[in-house]
Design a protein around this motif. Sequence first.
Motif, PDB file in Angstrom:
ATOM      1  N   VAL A 114       0.844  -1.212   0.000  1.00  0.00           N
ATOM      2  CA  VAL A 114       0.000   0.000   0.000  1.00  0.00           C
ATOM      3  C   VAL A 114       0.871   1.251   0.000  1.00  0.00           C
ATOM      4  N   SER A 115       1.966   1.233   0.765  1.00  0.00           N
ATOM      5  CA  SER A 115       2.838   2.416   0.846  1.00  0.00           C
ATOM      6  C   SER A 115       3.482   2.712  -0.499  1.00  0.00           C
ATOM      7  N   GLU A 116       4.039   1.679  -1.133  1.00  0.00           N
ATOM      8  CA  GLU A 116       4.705   1.914  -2.424  1.00  0.00           C
ATOM      9  C   GLU A 116       3.680   2.319  -3.484  1.00  0.00           C
ATOM     10  N   PHE A 117       2.490   1.736  -3.400  1.00  0.00           N
ATOM     11  CA  PHE A 117       1.435   2.100  -4.359  1.00  0.00           C
ATOM     12  C   PHE A 117       1.082   3.584  -4.226  1.00  0.00           C
ATOM     13  N   SER A 118       0.860   4.039  -2.987  1.00  0.00           N
ATOM     14  CA  SER A 118       0.487   5.449  -2.777  1.00  0.00           C
ATOM     15  C   SER A 118       1.621   6.376  -3.208  1.00  0.00           C
ATOM     16  N   CYS A 119       2.849   5.988  -2.869  1.00  0.00           N
ATOM     17  CA  CYS A 119       4.016   6.810  -3.228  1.00  0.00           C
ATOM     18  C   CYS A 119       4.169   6.917  -4.745  1.00  0.00           C
ATOM     19  N   LEU A 120       4.129   5.784  -5.425  1.00  0.00           N
ATOM     20  CA  LEU A 120       4.344   5.811  -6.887  1.00  0.00           C
ATOM     21  C   LEU A 120       3.180   6.496  -7.597  1.00  0.00           C
ATOM     22  N   LYS A 121       1.986   6.341  -7.040  1.00  0.00           N
ATOM     23  CA  LYS A 121       0.812   7.003  -7.627  1.00  0.00           C
ATOM     24  C   LYS A 121       0.952   8.523  -7.498  1.00  0.00           C
ATOM     25  N   MET A 122       1.424   8.972  -6.333  1.00  0.00           N
ATOM     26  CA  MET A 122       1.634  10.421  -6.135  1.00  0.00           C
ATOM     27  C   MET A 122       2.669  10.950  -7.120  1.00  0.00           C
ATOM     28  N   HIS A 123       3.747  10.192  -7.312  1.00  0.00           N
ATOM     29  CA  HIS A 123       4.792  10.679  -8.218  1.00  0.00           C
ATOM     30  C   HIS A 123       4.344  10.606  -9.685  1.00  0.00           C
ATOM     31  N   ALA A 124       3.516   9.616 -10.034  1.00  0.00           N
ATOM     32  CA  ALA A 124       2.977   9.555 -11.400  1.00  0.00           C
ATOM     33  C   ALA A 124       2.095  10.778 -11.651  1.00  0.00           C
ATOM     34  N   LEU A 125       1.294  11.118 -10.641  1.00  0.00           N
ATOM     35  CA  LEU A 125       0.434  12.311 -10.711  1.00  0.00           C
ATOM     36  C   LEU A 125       1.282  13.573 -10.897  1.00  0.00           C
ATOM     37  N   ALA A 126       2.360  13.652 -10.126  1.00  0.00           N
ATOM     38  CA  ALA A 126       3.241  14.832 -10.198  1.00  0.00           C
ATOM     39  C   ALA A 126       3.946  14.889 -11.556  1.00  0.00           C
ATOM     40  N   MET A 127       4.416  13.734 -12.033  1.00  0.00           N
ATOM     41  CA  MET A 127       5.122  13.710 -13.326  1.00  0.00           C
ATOM     42  C   MET A 127       4.188  14.065 -14.469  1.00  0.00           C
ATOM     43  N   ALA A 128       2.892  13.737 -14.310  1.00  0.00           N
ATOM     44  CA  ALA A 128       1.921  14.028 -15.375  1.00  0.00           C
ATOM     45  C   ALA A 128       1.361  15.447 -15.269  1.00  0.00           C
ATOM     46  N   SER A 129       1.929  16.261 -14.368  1.00  0.00           N
ATOM     47  CA  SER A 129       1.552  17.681 -14.316  1.00  0.00           C
ATOM     48  C   SER A 129       2.230  18.367 -15.491  1.00  0.00           C
ATOM     49  N   ASN A 130       1.822  19.595 -15.753  1.00  0.00           N
ATOM     50  CA  ASN A 130       2.397  20.307 -16.894  1.00  0.00           C
ATOM     51  C   ASN A 130       2.855  21.710 -16.478  1.00  0.00           C
ATOM     52  N   PRO A 131       4.176  21.970 -16.411  1.00  0.00           N
ATOM     53  CA  PRO A 131       5.288  21.083 -16.735  1.00  0.00           C
ATOM     54  C   PRO A 131       5.463  19.986 -15.681  1.00  0.00           C
ATOM     55  N   GLY A 132       5.966  18.851 -16.132  1.00  0.00           N
ATOM     56  CA  GLY A 132       6.072  17.686 -15.246  1.00  0.00           C
ATOM     57  C   GLY A 132       7.007  17.907 -14.066  1.00  0.00           C
ATOM     58  N   LEU A 133       6.573  17.398 -12.917  1.00  0.00           N
ATOM     59  CA  LEU A 133       7.395  17.511 -11.700  1.00  0.00           C
ATOM     60  C   LEU A 133       8.129  16.199 -11.488  1.00  0.00           C
ATOM     61  N   ILE A 134       9.432  16.236 -11.611  1.00  0.00           N
ATOM     62  CA  ILE A 134      10.221  15.013 -11.414  1.00  0.00           C
ATOM     63  C   ILE A 134      11.100  15.231 -10.189  1.00  0.00           C
ATOM     64  N   TYR A 135      10.682  14.629  -9.086  1.00  0.00           N
ATOM     65  CA  TYR A 135      11.414  14.829  -7.831  1.00  0.00           C
ATOM     66  C   TYR A 135      12.576  13.862  -7.677  1.00  0.00           C
ATOM     67  N   TRP A 136      12.623  12.842  -8.523  1.00  0.00           N
ATOM     68  CA  TRP A 136      13.656  11.819  -8.389  1.00  0.00           C
ATOM     69  C   TRP A 136      14.922  12.212  -9.110  1.00  0.00           C
ATOM     70  N   SER A 137      16.022  11.727  -8.567  1.00  0.00           N
ATOM     71  CA  SER A 137      17.280  11.796  -9.305  1.00  0.00           C
ATOM     72  C   SER A 137      17.582  10.363  -9.777  1.00  0.00           C
ATOM     73  N   ALA A 138      18.665  10.215 -10.513  1.00  0.00           N
ATOM     74  CA  ALA A 138      19.062   8.867 -10.954  1.00  0.00           C
ATOM     75  C   ALA A 138      19.292   7.981  -9.726  1.00  0.00           C
ATOM     76  N   ALA A 139      19.847   8.585  -8.672  1.00  0.00           N
ATOM     77  CA  ALA A 139      20.138   7.821  -7.450  1.00  0.00           C
ATOM     78  C   ALA A 139      18.847   7.315  -6.802  1.00  0.00           C
ATOM     79  N   THR A 140      17.791   8.127  -6.853  1.00  0.00           N
ATOM     80  CA  THR A 140      16.505   7.716  -6.261  1.00  0.00           C
ATOM     81  C   THR A 140      16.013   6.441  -6.945  1.00  0.00           C
ATOM     82  N   LEU A 141      16.065   6.468  -8.273  1.00  0.00           N
ATOM     83  CA  LEU A 141      15.563   5.337  -9.057  1.00  0.00           C
ATOM     84  C   LEU A 141      16.418   4.083  -8.825  1.00  0.00           C
ATOM     85  N   GLU A 142      17.709   4.316  -8.737  1.00  0.00           N
ATOM     86  CA  GLU A 142      18.624   3.199  -8.515  1.00  0.00           C
ATOM     87  C   GLU A 142      18.328   2.543  -7.156  1.00  0.00           C
TER      88      GLU A 142
END
Length: 357
Positions: free
Chosen positions: A265-293
Motif C-alpha cells: 500500500v505504501s509503495e502504491f500510494s508513493c508511486l501514484k503520487m509521483h505519477a500524478l506529479a510527473m503528469a503535471s504540466n510542466p512535469g514535476l520530477i522529484y527523483w534523481s538517478a540515485a533515487t531510481l537506482e
Amino acid sequence: MRACFLISRYSFIYFFISLPMLQINDVNMGITMIKARAHSNIALVKYWGKKNIALNTPAVGSISLCLEALYTETGVLFDPLLEKDELLLNGRPATEKERSRVSSFLDIIRREAGSRQAARVESVNNFPTAAGLASSASAFAALALAASRAAGLELSGQELSILARMGSGSAARSLFGGFVEMHRGRREDGRDAWAEPLYPADYWPLQVIIAITSEVQKKTGSTDGMELSRRTSPYYRAWVDSSEDDLAAMRAALAEKDFQKLAEVSEFSCLKMHALAMASNPGLIYWSAATLELLHWVRTLREQGTPVFFTIDAGPQLKIICPPSYSSAIVDQLSGHPAVERTIVSALGPDARVLGA
Ligand code: DP6
C-alpha cells in the motif's frame, strides 16, 4: 462561549470555530520563552492536493509515521517591546519570506488570544535542512504548540492539529507520535480536517532509514507542486477518488500488522503520487538517478526475502522502512552504495510536547 478564530495562512479570513473557553494568560506573555519540540513525519499514504488553499485543507486524507530522530525545537516569546515578529532559524535571522510566513501564522494565534503583541521566535532543527529533508511538518507543529501556549491558549490535540494544518498540511500530523491519520474532512470551513493518533510508537516498532543521496536537487516545493498537479495533471481526479481505498487498505495493514500489505500500500500510494506529479504540466520530477537506482535496490532486497519497502516525498531522498532487526544490515549495505551520501536511522517518535513543563 465561542471563540472567533482566524483561519488563513496568508490572509485575514475570519470564521467561527467551536472551541472550549480559551484563556489568555497574561503571565506568560512577555516574560517566559515557551519551548516545544515536535518530530518530523513521513506519509505512507500520501497527501498531495488541496481542497481550499486559504484554509489549507487537504483534498485527500493521509497516514504517517512519526520520526524520533528528526525534530524541531521552537521557542516563542510574546514581547510588548517588539515592533514586529522576529525569527531566528537555526541560529541565523530568517529571510523575509520565512519571517512573513511565520508572522501570518502567529496572526491566527494573536487573533484568538486577543493580543497584538509581536513575538520572538527561535527555531532549531536537529537535522540538516540543506539535505532536503522536509522541515515544515515538525516546524509548524512545534510553532503551533509553543506559540499557542506562549499566548496563554490551552488547545486540545485536535485544535492544535487544525492550527498546525494552517501552517503546513503535514504539520497537522506531527503533533502526534506513532502512526497518525489525517482526515481530509468534509466541511467547507475545515473544522473537521485534523489528524489523530492511530497507534502509539510501541504498537509496531518499525525503523526508518533515510538514504540521503549525493544529489540534492533544487525542487518545486510541495505547496506549489500540489497546486500545479491539481490544475494540470489528468490523473488528479483519479488520485482523489482512489484515496479512500488506500487509507482503508493501510488501516487494515496496520490493524493486522501485515508487513507485506504495509509495503504494497505504501509503495502504491508513493508511486501514484509521483505519477500524478510527473503528469503535471510542466512535469514535476522529484527523483534523481540515485533515487531510481535505490528504489530498485530496495525492491530486489524484498524479492530476496528482506521485509523492506520505500517511500519518497517531494525530493530525491529515499525513506526505507523495515523491522528493527533488519535495519543495521541494510544500513551497512547502503553505506557502501555509491548513490548514498549518508543515512539517518530513526525509530518511531513520540507526541509533540512543551519542553521543561
Ligand atoms: C509529499 O505538508 O509540505 O510530503 O500543506 O503546502 O505545506 P503544505 O504541504 P506539505 O506537503 C507534504 C507532501 C508530501 C506528502 C505527505 O507528507 O503527506
